[in-house]
Design a protein around this motif. Structure first.
Motif, PDB file in Angstrom:
ATOM      1  N   LEU A  40       7.980 -11.187  -1.055  1.00 41.48           N
ATOM      2  CA  LEU A  40       9.099 -10.269  -1.248  1.00 41.48           C
ATOM      3  C   LEU A  40       8.638  -8.828  -1.466  1.00 41.48           C
ATOM      4  CD1 LEU A  40      11.367 -12.473  -3.564  1.00 41.48           C
ATOM      5  CD2 LEU A  40      11.485 -12.196  -1.076  1.00 41.48           C
ATOM      6  N   GLY A  41       7.619  -8.638  -2.331  1.00 39.07           N
ATOM      7  CA  GLY A  41       7.158  -7.285  -2.623  1.00 39.07           C
ATOM      8  C   GLY A  41       6.506  -6.616  -1.425  1.00 39.07           C
ATOM      9  N   HIS A  42       5.487  -7.269  -0.860  1.00 38.73           N
ATOM     10  CA  HIS A  42       4.817  -6.694   0.312  1.00 38.73           C
ATOM     11  C   HIS A  42       5.723  -6.738   1.537  1.00 38.73           C
ATOM     12  CE1 HIS A  42       1.199  -6.102  -1.860  1.00 38.73           C
ATOM     13  NE2 HIS A  42       0.851  -7.366  -1.945  1.00 38.73           N
ATOM     14  N   GLY A  43       6.592  -7.745   1.605  1.00 36.92           N
ATOM     15  CA  GLY A  43       7.533  -7.813   2.715  1.00 36.92           C
ATOM     16  C   GLY A  43       8.494  -6.639   2.709  1.00 36.92           C
ATOM     17  N   ALA A  44       8.985  -6.278   1.522  1.00 36.23           N
ATOM     18  CA  ALA A  44       9.879  -5.120   1.406  1.00 36.23           C
ATOM     19  C   ALA A  44       9.149  -3.838   1.785  1.00 36.23           C
ATOM     20  CB  ALA A  44      10.427  -5.023  -0.020  1.00 36.23           C
ATOM     21  N   SER A  48      10.009  -1.170   4.943  1.00 34.18           N
ATOM     22  CA  SER A  48      10.519   0.159   4.592  1.00 34.18           C
ATOM     23  C   SER A  48       9.498   1.282   4.737  1.00 34.18           C
ATOM     24  CB  SER A  48      11.022   0.143   3.140  1.00 34.18           C
ATOM     25  OG  SER A  48       9.979  -0.204   2.246  1.00 34.18           O
ATOM     26  N   LYS A  49       8.240   0.955   5.089  1.00 33.52           N
ATOM     27  CA  LYS A  49       7.215   2.000   5.190  1.00 33.52           C
ATOM     28  C   LYS A  49       6.779   2.198   6.640  1.00 33.52           C
ATOM     29  CE  LYS A  49       5.457   1.432   0.492  1.00 33.52           C
ATOM     30  NZ  LYS A  49       5.976   2.726   0.043  1.00 33.52           N
ATOM     31  N   GLY A  50       6.029   3.265   6.872  1.00 32.66           N
ATOM     32  CA  GLY A  50       5.555   3.566   8.214  1.00 32.66           C
ATOM     33  C   GLY A  50       6.352   4.684   8.870  1.00 32.66           C
ATOM     34  N   ALA A  51       5.947   5.041  10.072  1.00 32.80           N
ATOM     35  CA  ALA A  51       6.607   6.132  10.788  1.00 32.80           C
ATOM     36  C   ALA A  51       8.027   5.777  11.202  1.00 32.80           C
ATOM     37  CB  ALA A  51       5.781   6.504  12.026  1.00 32.80           C
ATOM     38  N   LEU A 172      -5.664  -2.132   9.441  1.00 33.00           N
ATOM     39  CA  LEU A 172      -4.378  -1.937  10.097  1.00 33.00           C
ATOM     40  C   LEU A 172      -3.613  -0.720   9.597  1.00 33.00           C
ATOM     41  CD1 LEU A 172      -3.145  -5.653  10.166  1.00 33.00           C
ATOM     42  CD2 LEU A 172      -4.325  -4.360  11.966  1.00 33.00           C
ATOM     43  N   GLY A 173      -3.855  -0.302   8.355  1.00 28.65           N
ATOM     44  CA  GLY A 173      -3.064   0.788   7.813  1.00 28.65           C
ATOM     45  C   GLY A 173      -1.632   0.351   7.545  1.00 28.65           C
ATOM     46  N   ALA A 174      -0.796   1.294   7.089  1.00 31.13           N
ATOM     47  CA  ALA A 174       0.613   0.979   6.802  1.00 31.13           C
ATOM     48  C   ALA A 174       1.454   1.185   8.066  1.00 31.13           C
ATOM     49  CB  ALA A 174       1.121   1.859   5.671  1.00 31.13           C
ATOM     50  N   PRO A 175       2.456   0.312   8.317  1.00 28.01           N
ATOM     51  CA  PRO A 175       2.886  -0.811   7.480  1.00 28.01           C
ATOM     52  C   PRO A 175       2.204  -2.133   7.822  1.00 28.01           C
ATOM     53  CG  PRO A 175       4.456  -0.538   9.236  1.00 28.01           C
ATOM     54  CD  PRO A 175       3.392   0.521   9.449  1.00 28.01           C
ATOM     55  N   GLY A 176       1.224  -2.111   8.751  1.00 26.81           N
ATOM     56  CA  GLY A 176       0.608  -3.347   9.197  1.00 26.81           C
ATOM     57  C   GLY A 176      -0.037  -4.146   8.078  1.00 26.81           C
ATOM     58  N   LEU A 177      -0.701  -3.439   7.154  1.00 29.57           N
ATOM     59  CA  LEU A 177      -1.377  -4.165   6.078  1.00 29.57           C
ATOM     60  C   LEU A 177      -0.388  -4.901   5.188  1.00 29.57           C
ATOM     61  CD1 LEU A 177      -1.354  -2.689   2.961  1.00 29.57           C
ATOM     62  CD2 LEU A 177      -2.553  -0.950   4.258  1.00 29.57           C
ATOM     63  N   PHE A 178       0.811  -4.336   5.039  1.00 24.31           N
ATOM     64  CA  PHE A 178       1.824  -4.999   4.213  1.00 24.31           C
ATOM     65  C   PHE A 178       2.340  -6.266   4.891  1.00 24.31           C
ATOM     66  CE2 PHE A 178       2.148  -0.538   2.774  1.00 24.31           C
ATOM     67  CZ  PHE A 178       1.864  -0.734   1.434  1.00 24.31           C
TER      68      PHE A 178
END
Length: 209
Positions: A40-44, A48-51, A172-178
């Motif tokens: 849930l935390g990393h999924g959210a 919601s993050k990234g370009a 991967l950077g964000a949001p890939g790492l999440f």
């Protein structure tokens, strides 16, 4: 995040808890809490993050979901470790206390490392990447130690998985790492929570022989 994920975790929590030998730990509640925190935390955060975020979520929501799950899991871990030490010999009891203290030492060191790097390099945004991946790496290493001391192959295997996936996600950077942390980390905890029930049942059968 799949809608079935909480159901999968919750289903494992309702299973009967078999009588365990002295020194053994029932990790299912811990795995469920940490797994939900990851999913849930990393999924959210992934959503919601990234370009080009898929969802517009409040910035505080991912960390709140993650922090709540990790806090609950830490409480369960502390209680489980305390129960495991009941009736344990002096050496085993000392090992349990040292393993518990390693959580504080490891995360204090992680805090200093991440904060120091962000300050020295003048890159405060670095913490956004290093905290989620670094936390998974540290938890994985602690699980390796706990699994080795308790001779728990499942716990050791989960620690290996978390350490490897958390560090590999940095590429991967964000949001890939999440996404990696949510799916691989949360999925790893889900599988471990199911296998833990089977492990405990097998231990209980051996103890009755």
């Amino acid at each position: 995040m799949s809608a079935a994920t909480p159901t999968l975790f919750a289903a494992t929590a309702t299973a009967a808890v078999p009588a365990l030998p002295v020194g053994e730990v029932d990790n299912r509640a811990i795995y469920i809490s940490f797994g939900l925190a990851y999913a849930l935390g990393h999924g959210a955060a992934a959503l919601s993050k990234g370009a080009s975020p898929l969802l517009a979520l409040p910035g505080w929501l991912p960390m709140t979901l993650l922090g709540t799950g990790l806090a609950v899991g830490t409480v369960y871990a502390t209680l489980a470790a305390a129960r495991a030490q009941r009736g344990a010999s002096g050496a085993d009891a000392l090992s349990g206390k040292l393993l518990g203290a390693s959580w504080v030492s490891a995360f204090t060191a992680l805090f200093l490392a991440i904060t120091g790097l962000a300050y020295t390099l003048d890159m405060p945004d670095l913490q956004t990447i290093l905290w989620p991946t670094g936390s998974g790496f540290v938890v994985g290493l602690i699980y390796l130690g706990e699994g080795a001391v308790r001779r728990n192959l499942l716990h050791y295997g989960l620690g290996t998985w978390l350490a490897l996936t958390s560090t590999a996600a940095l590429f991967l950077g964000a949001p890939g790492l999440f996404w990696v942390l949510s799916i691989a980390g949360g999925g790893g905890y889900a599988v471990a929570s199911v296998l833990e029930g089977r492990r405990l049942t097998a231990l209980a059968k051996q103890a009755r022989r």
